[in-house]
Motif scaffolding. Structure first.
Motif, short mmCIF file in Angstrom:
data_model
loop_
_atom_site.label_atom_id
_atom_site.label_comp_id
_atom_site.label_asym_id
_atom_site.label_seq_id
_atom_site.Cartn_x
_atom_site.Cartn_y
_atom_site.Cartn_z
N VAL A 144 58.79 95.81 38.72
CA VAL A 144 59.26 97.17 37.60
C VAL A 144 58.45 96.49 36.37
O VAL A 144 59.69 95.27 36.65
N SER A 145 58.33 97.05 35.65
CA SER A 145 57.99 96.59 34.17
C SER A 145 59.43 97.07 33.32
O SER A 145 60.15 97.87 33.53
N PRO A 146 59.84 96.74 32.05
CA PRO A 146 60.55 97.13 30.78
C PRO A 146 60.02 98.00 30.44
O PRO A 146 61.19 99.17 30.86
N GLN A 147 59.05 98.87 30.24
CA GLN A 147 58.71 100.48 29.97
C GLN A 147 59.05 100.90 31.31
O GLN A 147 59.26 102.13 30.97
N ARG A 148 58.88 100.92 32.61
CA ARG A 148 59.21 101.91 32.79
C ARG A 148 61.04 102.17 33.21
O ARG A 148 60.98 102.91 33.58
N VAL A 149 61.51 101.27 32.94
CA VAL A 149 63.10 101.57 33.36
C VAL A 149 63.64 101.53 32.38
O VAL A 149 64.21 102.86 32.26
N PHE A 150 62.60 101.86 30.99
CA PHE A 150 63.38 102.16 29.82
C PHE A 150 62.55 104.19 29.93
O PHE A 150 63.42 105.04 29.41
N SER A 151 61.32 104.08 30.77
CA SER A 151 60.91 105.59 30.91
C SER A 151 62.02 105.93 31.94
O SER A 151 62.05 107.05 31.68
N ALA A 152 62.56 105.51 32.76
CA ALA A 152 63.20 106.53 33.67
C ALA A 152 64.20 106.31 33.43
O ALA A 152 65.15 107.98 33.25
N ALA A 153 65.07 105.27 32.36
CA ALA A 153 66.43 105.68 31.71
C ALA A 153 66.66 106.96 30.77
O ALA A 153 67.47 107.53 30.42
N ARG A 154 65.21 107.86 30.34
CA ARG A 154 65.63 108.70 29.25
C ARG A 154 65.08 109.93 30.20
O ARG A 154 65.36 110.95 29.57
N ILE A 155 64.77 110.08 31.49
CA ILE A 155 64.60 111.27 32.48
C ILE A 155 65.55 111.08 33.15
O ILE A 155 66.37 111.99 33.14
N LEU A 156 66.14 109.62 33.46
CA LEU A 156 67.69 109.75 34.66
C LEU A 156 68.90 110.08 33.37
O LEU A 156 68.88 108.57 33.01
N THR A 157 69.51 110.42 32.82
CA THR A 157 70.49 110.43 32.46
C THR A 157 71.87 108.75 32.17
O THR A 157 72.18 109.19 31.50
N THR A 158 71.72 109.62 33.22
CA THR A 158 73.35 109.01 33.91
C THR A 158 72.90 107.52 33.73
O THR A 158 73.84 106.85 33.10
N PHE A 159 71.66 106.87 34.43
CA PHE A 159 71.39 105.72 34.85
C PHE A 159 71.38 105.59 32.87
O PHE A 159 71.08 104.68 32.33
N GLY A 160 70.68 106.02 32.38
CA GLY A 160 70.18 105.88 30.94
C GLY A 160 71.19 105.31 30.02
O GLY A 160 71.67 104.73 29.62
N GLU A 161 72.52 106.41 30.31
CA GLU A 161 73.58 105.98 29.26
C GLU A 161 74.29 104.51 30.76
O GLU A 161 74.89 103.63 29.54
N GLN A 162 74.49 104.16 31.40
CA GLN A 162 74.76 103.32 32.25
C GLN A 162 73.99 101.99 31.85
O GLN A 162 74.50 100.57 30.86
N LEU A 163 72.61 102.06 31.24
CA LEU A 163 72.14 100.66 30.64
C LEU A 163 72.56 100.81 29.65
O LEU A 163 72.61 99.21 28.97
N ASP A 164 72.47 101.92 28.69
CA ASP A 164 72.80 101.31 27.29
C ASP A 164 73.95 101.04 27.10
O ASP A 164 74.42 100.30 25.99
N ALA A 165 75.44 100.94 27.59
CA ALA A 165 77.00 100.69 27.85
C ALA A 165 76.03 99.54 28.07
O ALA A 165 76.95 98.93 27.91
N THR A 166 75.87 99.17 29.23
CA THR A 166 75.45 97.44 29.61
C THR A 166 74.57 96.69 29.10
O THR A 166 75.60 95.75 28.83
N LEU A 167 74.17 97.42 28.23
CA LEU A 167 72.92 96.23 26.69
C LEU A 167 74.03 96.52 26.20
O LEU A 167 73.84 95.24 25.57
N THR A 168 74.71 97.53 26.18
CA THR A 168 75.31 97.03 24.61
C THR A 168 76.92 96.53 24.65
O THR A 168 76.52 95.35 23.64
N ALA A 169 77.39 96.01 25.46
CA ALA A 169 78.32 94.99 26.21
C ALA A 169 77.84 93.58 26.22
O ALA A 169 78.70 93.16 26.49
N GLU A 170 76.33 93.86 26.86
CA GLU A 170 76.09 92.13 26.81
C GLU A 170 75.33 91.13 26.26
O GLU A 170 75.11 90.57 26.09
N ARG A 171 75.30 92.42 25.24
CA ARG A 171 74.46 91.73 23.82
C ARG A 171 75.13 90.86 23.42
O ARG A 171 76.15 90.50 23.44
#
Length: 102
Positions: A46-73
């Motif tokens: 899958v493309s990163p753009q598709r991931v971020f697009s899905a994260a905007r639509i699927l809010t629970t996934f978006g929150e989990q993605l943002d939390a993970t990206l923040t924790a791992e930065r």
């Protein structure tokens, strides 16, 4: 004529189909192991753009993605800046810096 609720439900259904729960779980697991989101997404077909697009639509996934990206930065990068983004950080603050420039 399509009603807005129908459009929303269709967007959610499309995002679920394009990035189903097992794929989302594997993506988060890869990120937690330190794999960059571009590489993790590509590994899952899958493309990163598709991931971020899905994260905007699927809010629970978006929150989990943002939390993970923040924790791992990388703590040594200047987050919330174009420099952080250009050094491949995709945390919410670095993505926000790019969005402010557009």
């Amino acid at each position: 004529m399509s009603h807005p609720i129908d459009d929303t439900e269709q967007l959610i259904a499309n995002a679920e189909e394009e990035l189903p729960p097992p794929t989302r779980s594997r993506l988060i697991a890869k990120l937690r192991k330190g794999v960059h989101i571009d590489d993790a997404a590509r590994d899952l077909g899958v493309s990163p753009q598709r991931v971020f697009s899905a994260a905007r639509i699927l809010t629970t996934f978006g929150e989990q993605l943002d939390a993970t990206l923040t924790a791992e930065r990388d703590p040594d990068l200047p987050h919330g800046t174009l420099t952080g983004y250009n050094k491949r950080c995709r945390c919410p603050q670095c993505r926000g810096a790019v969005n402010r420039r557009r």
